[in-house]
Design an enzyme around this catalytic site. Structure first.
Site, mmCIF file in Angstrom:
data_model
loop_
_atom_site.group_PDB
_atom_site.id
_atom_site.type_symbol
_atom_site.label_atom_id
_atom_site.label_comp_id
_atom_site.label_asym_id
_atom_site.label_seq_id
_atom_site.Cartn_x
_atom_site.Cartn_y
_atom_site.Cartn_z
ATOM 1 N N ASN A 130 0.869 -1.186 0.000
ATOM 2 C CA ASN A 130 0.000 0.000 0.000
ATOM 3 C C ASN A 130 0.902 1.230 0.000
ATOM 4 O OD1 ASN A 130 -1.822 2.034 0.451
ATOM 5 N ND2 ASN A 130 -2.269 1.465 2.573
ATOM 6 N N TRP A 131 0.975 1.888 -1.151
ATOM 7 C CA TRP A 131 1.894 3.022 -1.270
ATOM 8 C C TRP A 131 1.335 4.312 -0.679
ATOM 9 C CZ3 TRP A 131 3.573 2.144 -7.096
ATOM 10 C CH2 TRP A 131 4.420 1.032 -7.142
ATOM 11 N N LYS A 132 0.089 4.292 -0.279
ATOM 12 C CA LYS A 132 -0.540 5.498 0.305
ATOM 13 C C LYS A 132 -0.290 6.706 -0.598
ATOM 14 C CE LYS A 132 0.247 3.401 4.760
ATOM 15 N NZ LYS A 132 0.188 3.539 6.199
ATOM 16 N N GLY A 154 2.588 1.611 10.855
ATOM 17 C CA GLY A 154 3.559 2.695 10.756
ATOM 18 C C GLY A 154 4.281 3.006 12.054
ATOM 19 N N GLU A 196 -6.701 4.526 7.872
ATOM 20 C CA GLU A 196 -6.529 5.958 7.609
ATOM 21 C C GLU A 196 -7.793 6.546 6.995
ATOM 22 O OE1 GLU A 196 -2.827 5.564 5.490
ATOM 23 O OE2 GLU A 196 -1.905 4.883 7.353
ATOM 24 N N GLY A 221 2.812 -1.199 4.302
ATOM 25 C CA GLY A 221 2.987 0.201 3.930
ATOM 26 C C GLY A 221 4.454 0.516 3.695
ATOM 27 N N GLY A 222 5.141 0.954 4.742
ATOM 28 C CA GLY A 222 6.510 1.460 4.638
ATOM 29 C C GLY A 222 7.469 0.541 3.886
ATOM 30 N N GLU A 263 -5.527 -5.306 10.373
ATOM 31 C CA GLU A 263 -4.490 -4.307 10.600
ATOM 32 C C GLU A 263 -4.743 -3.601 11.928
ATOM 33 O OE1 GLU A 263 -2.405 -3.132 6.738
ATOM 34 O OE2 GLU A 263 -4.064 -1.736 7.019
ATOM 35 N N SER A 313 3.416 -2.787 10.281
ATOM 36 C CA SER A 313 4.866 -2.839 10.467
ATOM 37 C C SER A 313 5.476 -4.187 10.061
ATOM 38 C CB SER A 313 5.242 -2.473 11.914
ATOM 39 O OG SER A 313 4.852 -1.142 12.193
ATOM 40 N N HIS A 354 -9.409 1.157 4.855
ATOM 41 C CA HIS A 354 -8.125 1.269 5.551
ATOM 42 C C HIS A 354 -8.308 2.161 6.781
ATOM 43 C CE1 HIS A 354 -3.967 2.405 6.399
ATOM 44 N NE2 HIS A 354 -3.626 1.301 5.761
HETATM 45 C C1 PEP Z 1 -0.657 -0.027 6.096
HETATM 46 O O1 PEP Z 1 -0.671 1.171 5.901
HETATM 47 O O2 PEP Z 1 -1.589 -0.726 5.688
HETATM 48 C C2 PEP Z 1 0.477 -0.587 6.825
HETATM 49 C C3 PEP Z 1 0.386 -1.808 7.254
HETATM 50 O O3 PEP Z 1 1.567 0.234 7.004
HETATM 51 P P1 PEP Z 1 3.003 -0.210 7.643
HETATM 52 O O4 PEP Z 1 3.414 -1.475 6.985
HETATM 53 O O5 PEP Z 1 3.905 0.932 7.321
HETATM 54 O O6 PEP Z 1 2.769 -0.381 9.107
#
Ligand code: PEP
Length: 255
Positions: free
Chosen positions: A11-13, A175, A99, A236-237, A169, A215, A97
């Site tokens: 997920n590049w957000k 994050g 967010e 994400g990251g 999640e 994470s 999500h």
């Molecule tokens: C996400 O945004 O769905 C996520 C899991 O981010 P991260 O891997 O950075 O925690």
């Protein structure tokens, strides 16, 4: 146990221009010689979808949108419809999500409408659920997950439940670098599967792919993936650089 093909989804957000996303997809496709036994998905922003789909071509990478609107057309400034995404040959769409829920106030009812709209257009929803830290500390994790799972899957047929993807999640892990332990993730994912069995039936719920997100990194993915109910990760990251995402896709080679 059902045979569920794992998914590694990035997920590049709100990162990467269309050009950067396409370059990433090209490089990833070249470097992932033969990612057998895992589906590879990246989710660029709307502006990067077309370029990513074109860069992916007939290769191994599939493309997801990060959101969708439920109406087909009309006066909905800023929104993108299911058929617009299907027309781009996008395959998956992330829905609900944390967010979107926390920053944009998305409700379970809206998530359900988006999930139904995605399925109607032939897209596969990746429906995100997860508790915030206070809810876990207060012992309300299962209550929250139940509300989100039942709320988001309203009116779905068993076959649709089997075909959708759910991402567990925990918001406190997104994050933050605080990955859920494999045991915590497994417990929550097994609980989600048990609720899906109520919405549909046990055989259908046994086919639903449920991912863990929060994470996930190259050094913890293998432990997470040992859990029997976890069918991949939403990342994400660590999905933003080709090298780390590639290590996630190749998690089996680390075990
Ligand atoms: C996400 O945004 O769905 C996520 C899991 O981010 P991260 O891997 O950075 O925690």
């Amino acid at each position: 146990m059902a045979d569920r093909l794992p998914i590694m989804a990035g997920n590049w957000k709100m990162h990467k221009t269309a050009r950067e996303g396409a370059a990433f997809v090209e490089q990833l496709t070249d470097e992932l010689a033969d990612p057998e036994g895992v589906e590879v998905v990246v989710a660029p922003a709307f502006t990067g979808l077309q370029a990513a789909v074109e860069a992916a071509g007939e290769g191994v990478v599939r493309v997801a949108a990060q959101d969708i609107f439920w109406e087909e057309s009309g006066a909905y400034t800023g929104e993108v419809s299911p058929s617009m995404l299907a027309d781009l040959c996008v395959k998956y769409v992330i829905i609900g999500h944390s967010e979107r829920r926390q920053i944009f106030g998305e409700t379970d009812e809206e998530v359900a409408r988006k999930v139904r709209a995605a399925i109607g257009a032939g897209l596969v929803p990746i429906m995100c659920v997860g508790e915030i830290e206070a809810e876990r500390e207060e012992g309300r994790t299962e209550q929250v997950l139940e509300r989100q799972v039942l709320g988001g899957t309203q009116g779905m047929a068993p076959e649709e439940v089997a075909e959708m993807v759910v991402a567990y999640e925990p918001v406190w892990a997104i994050g933050t670098g605080r990955t859920a332990t494999p045991q915590i993730a497994q417990e929550a994912v097994a609980f989600i599967r048990s609720r899906l069995a109520e919405v549909a039936d046990p055989a259908s719920a046994a086919r639903t792919r449920i991912l863990y997100g929060g994470s996930v990194k190259p050094d913890n993915v293998a432990d997470i993936m040992t859990q029997p109910d976890i069918d991949g990760a939403l990342v994400g990251g660590a999905s933003l650089a080709v090298d780390s995402f590639k290590s996630l896709v190749r998690y089996e080679r680390r075990t």
